[in-house]
Design a protein around this motif. Structure first.
Motif, mmCIF file in Angstrom:
data_model
loop_
_atom_site.group_PDB
_atom_site.id
_atom_site.type_symbol
_atom_site.label_atom_id
_atom_site.label_comp_id
_atom_site.label_asym_id
_atom_site.label_seq_id
_atom_site.Cartn_x
_atom_site.Cartn_y
_atom_site.Cartn_z
ATOM 1 N N GLU A 41 0.840 -1.189 0.000
ATOM 2 C CA GLU A 41 0.000 0.000 0.000
ATOM 3 C C GLU A 41 0.883 1.251 0.000
ATOM 4 O OE1 GLU A 41 -2.599 -0.225 3.364
ATOM 5 O OE2 GLU A 41 -4.075 -1.412 2.273
ATOM 6 N N GLY A 42 0.669 2.127 -0.972
ATOM 7 C CA GLY A 42 1.432 3.363 -1.036
ATOM 8 C C GLY A 42 1.101 4.296 0.121
ATOM 9 N N GLN A 43 2.034 5.183 0.431
ATOM 10 C CA GLN A 43 1.823 6.114 1.539
ATOM 11 C C GLN A 43 2.817 7.263 1.437
ATOM 12 O OE1 GLN A 43 3.151 4.896 5.441
ATOM 13 N NE2 GLN A 43 4.426 3.266 4.589
ATOM 14 N N THR A 44 2.612 8.263 2.285
ATOM 15 C CA THR A 44 3.533 9.383 2.413
ATOM 16 C C THR A 44 4.177 9.334 3.787
ATOM 17 O OG1 THR A 44 2.230 10.776 0.917
ATOM 18 C CG2 THR A 44 3.770 11.882 2.396
ATOM 19 N N VAL A 45 5.510 9.332 3.793
ATOM 20 C CA VAL A 45 6.268 9.285 5.043
ATOM 21 C C VAL A 45 6.859 10.660 5.298
ATOM 22 C CG1 VAL A 45 8.174 8.216 6.284
ATOM 23 C CG2 VAL A 45 6.814 6.858 4.671
#
Length: 220
Positions: A41-45
């Motif tokens: 699952e893509g995400q922003t860190v």
């Protein structure tokens, strides 16, 4: 009133009857191995001083080996590979902010334990794992240098090697899913896990969601 009571009892008994018709599993005191497809699952860190990294959805694969102590508990080892694109937004005192793009490679090795709730061929399960994840951003940290090595297929070979930003971090996860023993030699399972990576480097502990679907074989 009686009709309502009888309908309630019938609704409760029917799932029990369906469960009773499911055959028992074939996994007790046997080894198993499987191939799995992994969905990241893509995400922003978010990092320090307003920096961030956007990681895209992607697909990887893996293998695992486990021993079923009984119908409920299995202990095993897994090896997984994932490669995904990322985009970074970095801040600098001198030049302000700038964007970067690259490919993030993740290789995870872990020890895991799985608990199957039922002794049946069809059963939900929960699992936990601890291990290490190798991260390679493929972002160069220095100039390419000539290196030579002996290849078993091509013989003595020389080329250029570019150092990149990489690290090996502690990783752990918990998850749940559903397993089906299709026969005494084959099974499939699907589940979802939440994985945590102790990255530090300004990001601290990063969590990510992983979907898995696997097909495997049982053997003595």
């Amino acid at each position: 009133m009686k009709r309502t009571v009888w309908l309630g009892l019938l609704a409760g008994v029917m799932p029990l009857q369906l469960l009773a018709e499911i055959p028992h599993s074939y996994r007790a005191e046997r080894w198993e191995g499987s191939f799995r497809v992994i969905g990241l699952e893509g995400q922003t860190v978010s990092g320090e001083r307003g920096s961030s990294v956007d990681i895209t959805d992607d697909v990887g694969f893996g293998f695992d080996m486990a021993y079923n102590r009984d119908e409920h508990l299995s202990l095993g080892f897994a090896l997984e590979w994932l490669e995904t694109d990322f985009r970074s937004d970095t801040t600098s005192d001198a030049n302000g902010s700038f964007d970067g793009r690259g490919e993030l490679e993740m290789t995870t090795m872990n020890l895991n334990a799985t608990w199957h709730f039922a002794r049946k061929a069809l059963t939900p399960y929960v699992h936990g794992a601890v291990g290490a994840t190798y991260l390679d951003t493929n972002v160069a940290t220095g100039p390419s240098v000539p290196v030579c090595w002996y290849d078993p297929w091509w013989g003595y070979y020389c080329g250029l090697d570019t150092p990149t930003l990489n690290d090996t971090v502690f990783s752990y996860e918990v998850g749940a899913g559903l397993r089906l023993d299709m026969s005494d030699t084959a099974f499939m399972r699907a589940g979802y896990s939440q994985q945590w990576l102790d990255v530090d480097r300004g990001a601290g502990t990063v969590d990510q969601g992983l979907w898995r679907f696997g097909i495997g074989m049982l053997f003595n």
